[in-house]
Design a protein around this motif. Sequence first.
Motif, PDB file in Angstrom:
ATOM      1  N   LEU A   1     -12.352  34.694   1.569  1.00  0.00           N
ATOM      2  CA  LEU A   1     -11.711  36.012   1.618  1.00  0.00           C
ATOM      3  C   LEU A   1     -12.382  36.997   0.673  1.00  0.00           C
ATOM      4  O   LEU A   1     -12.428  38.197   0.955  1.00  0.00           O
ATOM      5  N   LEU A   2     -12.935  36.493  -0.436  1.00  0.00           N
ATOM      6  CA  LEU A   2     -13.702  37.379  -1.311  1.00  0.00           C
ATOM      7  C   LEU A   2     -14.945  37.876  -0.595  1.00  0.00           C
ATOM      8  O   LEU A   2     -15.271  39.073  -0.649  1.00  0.00           O
TER       9      LEU A   2
ATOM     10  N   PRO B   1      -2.048  27.405   6.195  1.00  0.00           N
ATOM     11  CA  PRO B   1      -2.300  26.269   5.310  1.00  0.00           C
ATOM     12  C   PRO B   1      -1.255  26.218   4.189  1.00  0.00           C
ATOM     13  O   PRO B   1      -0.437  27.120   4.033  1.00  0.00           O
ATOM     14  N   GLU B   2      -1.345  25.175   3.417  1.00  0.00           N
ATOM     15  CA  GLU B   2      -0.387  25.022   2.320  1.00  0.00           C
ATOM     16  C   GLU B   2      -0.611  26.048   1.222  1.00  0.00           C
ATOM     17  O   GLU B   2       0.285  26.296   0.414  1.00  0.00           O
ATOM     18  N   TYR B   3      -1.782  26.650   1.219  1.00  0.00           N
ATOM     19  CA  TYR B   3      -2.081  27.667   0.202  1.00  0.00           C
ATOM     20  C   TYR B   3      -2.157  29.036   0.870  1.00  0.00           C
ATOM     21  O   TYR B   3      -2.877  29.214   1.848  1.00  0.00           O
ATOM     22  N   ARG B   4      -1.420  29.986   0.343  1.00  0.00           N
ATOM     23  CA  ARG B   4      -1.411  31.354   0.875  1.00  0.00           C
ATOM     24  C   ARG B   4      -2.115  32.263  -0.113  1.00  0.00           C
ATOM     25  O   ARG B   4      -1.635  32.469  -1.236  1.00  0.00           O
ATOM     26  N   HIS B   5      -3.255  32.818   0.292  1.00  0.00           N
ATOM     27  CA  HIS B   5      -4.043  33.638  -0.630  1.00  0.00           C
ATOM     28  C   HIS B   5      -3.340  34.967  -0.910  1.00  0.00           C
ATOM     29  O   HIS B   5      -2.711  35.549  -0.019  1.00  0.00           O
ATOM     30  N   PRO B   6      -3.436  35.470  -2.147  1.00  0.00           N
ATOM     31  CA  PRO B   6      -2.774  36.754  -2.476  1.00  0.00           C
ATOM     32  C   PRO B   6      -3.227  37.915  -1.602  1.00  0.00           C
ATOM     33  O   PRO B   6      -2.444  38.850  -1.375  1.00  0.00           O
TER      34      PRO B   6
ATOM     35  N   PRO C   1     -13.680  21.378  -0.999  1.00  0.00           N
ATOM     36  CA  PRO C   1     -12.847  20.334  -1.605  1.00  0.00           C
ATOM     37  C   PRO C   1     -11.347  20.517  -1.368  1.00  0.00           C
ATOM     38  O   PRO C   1     -10.608  19.561  -1.288  1.00  0.00           O
ATOM     39  N   ASP C   2     -10.871  21.799  -1.286  1.00  0.00           N
ATOM     40  CA  ASP C   2      -9.454  22.011  -1.013  1.00  0.00           C
ATOM     41  C   ASP C   2      -9.294  23.400  -0.404  1.00  0.00           C
ATOM     42  O   ASP C   2     -10.206  24.232  -0.436  1.00  0.00           O
ATOM     43  N   ALA C   3      -8.110  23.653   0.150  1.00  0.00           N
ATOM     44  CA  ALA C   3      -7.867  24.920   0.854  1.00  0.00           C
ATOM     45  C   ALA C   3      -7.992  26.112  -0.077  1.00  0.00           C
ATOM     46  O   ALA C   3      -8.529  27.159   0.299  1.00  0.00           O
ATOM     47  N   GLN C   4      -7.515  25.990  -1.291  1.00  0.00           N
ATOM     48  CA  GLN C   4      -7.539  27.119  -2.218  1.00  0.00           C
ATOM     49  C   GLN C   4      -8.962  27.555  -2.522  1.00  0.00           C
ATOM     50  O   GLN C   4      -9.272  28.747  -2.483  1.00  0.00           O
ATOM     51  N   SER C   5      -9.850  26.607  -2.808  1.00  0.00           N
ATOM     52  CA  SER C   5     -11.237  26.956  -3.138  1.00  0.00           C
ATOM     53  C   SER C   5     -11.935  27.618  -1.952  1.00  0.00           C
ATOM     54  O   SER C   5     -12.645  28.625  -2.107  1.00  0.00           O
ATOM     55  N   VAL C   6     -11.718  27.063  -0.755  1.00  0.00           N
ATOM     56  CA  VAL C   6     -12.371  27.614   0.436  1.00  0.00           C
ATOM     57  C   VAL C   6     -11.855  29.016   0.733  1.00  0.00           C
ATOM     58  O   VAL C   6     -12.627  29.952   0.987  1.00  0.00           O
ATOM     59  N   LEU C   7     -10.536  29.198   0.704  1.00  0.00           N
ATOM     60  CA  LEU C   7      -9.954  30.499   1.021  1.00  0.00           C
ATOM     61  C   LEU C   7     -10.321  31.553  -0.018  1.00  0.00           C
ATOM     62  O   LEU C   7     -10.590  32.709   0.320  1.00  0.00           O
TER      63      LEU C   7
END
Length: 289
Positions: free
Chosen positions: A222-223, A61-66, A212-218
């Motif tokens: 992942l948490l 996705p456009e957001y890569r989780h740390p 609502p967006d990839a960042q919130s879901v990921l």
Amino acid sequence: MAGSKEIRTKIKSVQNTRKITKAMEMVAASKMRKAQDRMRHARPYADKVRNIAAHLADANPEYRHPYLVGRESVKNAGVIVVTTDKGLCGGLNTNVLRAVTNKLRELEKAGVGVQATAIGNKGFGFLQRIGAKVVSHVVQLGDTPHLEKLIGPVKIQLDAYAAGEIDAVYLAYTRFINTMKQEPVLEQLLPLSAERLQEDSREYSWDYLYEPDAQSVLDELLLRYIESLVYQAVAENMASEQSARMVAMKSASDNAKKVIDELQLSYNKARQAAITKELSEIVGGAAAV
């Protein structure tokens, strides 16, 4: 040879000890079945979350989780050590703490700073004795692990990783194989490795619509995934603890029975020697008269 009274005292003492170990064996057997059921019930949730996280990792996705991004170099690391609160479970804690000691030495030689989180009283005491930097701990979990007790101490390591204070997090615990076998495990928790997310068979990749967006879901998923890994490790460790304790107490009971038999044989020999001596004295006295 010890006197008959002394041997009887030893026999009574060993018999009392055997009663205690036999009772502890039966209690551990009962708790072991419950701990194994709890561990097996937690596996489907952990597997499902792992599958979803694996698909998300491949979706790019456009957001890569740390948590999914590896660091170029590891300067500081965190170690989460899962042990038992109580002893009398054979070499269970010794084996996992030996693996932790080897890892700490390896990191120290590489010039990596280490901060530790202890789950369980035995590991907490060990880390304090060796002078490790303990940033959080939780003890007295009881026979049933509760996630709300684990979240706080583990979150300190996760926040430190997200903030860039540490570059890797390792998890040490004892994996349950079967009633007679448990193995110590020390694996990398963060960043999430490809092996950790790899599925047995994945012939296709999924695409997702995020709301609502990839960042919130990921972030949330992942948490929860990391929390499920820690919870599963604690559940595995508790199942291993009860199995190891049952086996250790059974071995102690069997050894006590052997000691009792040996002491009983010594007692019979001492008693027979005393009777023979008395008869000899009587015969000698009669012959003298």
